[in-house]
Motif scaffolding. Sequence first.
Motif, PDB file in Angstrom:
ATOM      1  N   HIS A   7       0.850  -1.205   0.000  1.00  0.00           N
ATOM      2  CA  HIS A   7       0.000   0.000   0.000  1.00  0.00           C
ATOM      3  C   HIS A   7       0.878   1.244   0.000  1.00  0.00           C
ATOM      4  O   HIS A   7       1.486   1.583   1.024  1.00  0.00           O
ATOM      5  N   HIS A   9       1.092   5.376  -1.856  1.00  0.00           N
ATOM      6  CA  HIS A   9       0.533   6.423  -2.731  1.00  0.00           C
ATOM      7  C   HIS A   9       1.700   6.976  -3.543  1.00  0.00           C
ATOM      8  O   HIS A   9       2.240   8.048  -3.240  1.00  0.00           O
ATOM      9  N   GLU A  89      -7.445   2.841  -2.744  1.00  0.00           N
ATOM     10  CA  GLU A  89      -7.895   2.779  -1.382  1.00  0.00           C
ATOM     11  C   GLU A  89      -9.359   3.206  -1.312  1.00  0.00           C
ATOM     12  O   GLU A  89      -9.732   4.250  -1.849  1.00  0.00           O
ATOM     13  N   HIS A 147      -6.472  -2.211   5.727  1.00  0.00           N
ATOM     14  CA  HIS A 147      -5.207  -1.488   5.737  1.00  0.00           C
ATOM     15  C   HIS A 147      -4.999  -0.761   7.067  1.00  0.00           C
ATOM     16  O   HIS A 147      -5.925  -0.128   7.562  1.00  0.00           O
ATOM     17  N   ASP A 195       2.152   2.822   3.323  1.00  0.00           N
ATOM     18  CA  ASP A 195       1.251   3.965   3.134  1.00  0.00           C
ATOM     19  C   ASP A 195       2.035   5.223   2.746  1.00  0.00           C
ATOM     20  O   ASP A 195       1.645   6.329   3.085  1.00  0.00           O
TER      21      ASP A 195
HETATM   22 ZN   LIG Z   1      -3.343   5.051   2.143  1.00  0.00          ZN
END
Ligand SMILES: [Zn+2]
Length: 244
Positions: A7, A9, A89, A147, A195
């Motif tokens: 996960h 971004h 997400e 998550h 994340d």
């Molecule tokens: Zn996230």
Amino acid sequence: MKLVDCHAHLEEVPELDLEIGRARANGVEAIIAVGSDKKSNEAVLRISENYPNYIYPALGLHPWNLRDQIDEEIQFIEKNIERCIALGEVGLDFKYQTPKDLQIKAFARILDLSQRYDKPIIVHSRWAWREAFEMVQGAGIKRAVFHWYSGPLDVLREILAHEYYLSATPAAEFSEAHRMAIKEAPLERLLLETDSPVKYRGVASTPSHVLKTLKAVAKLKGVAETEVAEITTKNAGKVFGIKI
Ligand SMILES: [Zn+2]
């Protein structure tokens, strides 16, 4: 050791090419790039094309990014659904200002896509842990990742009983709620993530920081890092249907 950052971004990570090089050098064998809205979904698709079989795109609609554009967002995701390996997400966040009914409406549409196209989902469930779990389960979803789960243990036990996964972030080093969840979950239900570029104790994360997550999880579990790496990477391959 082979690791997967499940996960990140990536469209928000500065000096991405450099960071990808760093991740590879640290044993990161795959990254799941999650999107949050149409603009970031487009970016995620573009980035993943530059790194075939390394960066895998997930298309999402984050509860923080909701306005009244749901139709347009869903259409974009459905049009590109064969290009992604998961939906994320997505989810609910009842601490955020987005009206609850709008969040529920958008999440229900995503769950419908997940079900119809058999795509796993990557769920954000902050302060809506039970509601998010019940929507996922009620929609008959087979593959789901909760998550950065930091919610109550009774909901977590139900999540685990349904053979869903949870993913650990570098907050495993210091967040008591997150640590409790990781301790409760068997390794067979755990994934590792960053994340990125979220800041943990003031430090912006990048995919190579999945090593921090690995170390924290190994310590919490009292298990060798190599074993945690092996099992969580196998889990990632299974839930996302990718070869690592
Ligand atoms: Zn996230």
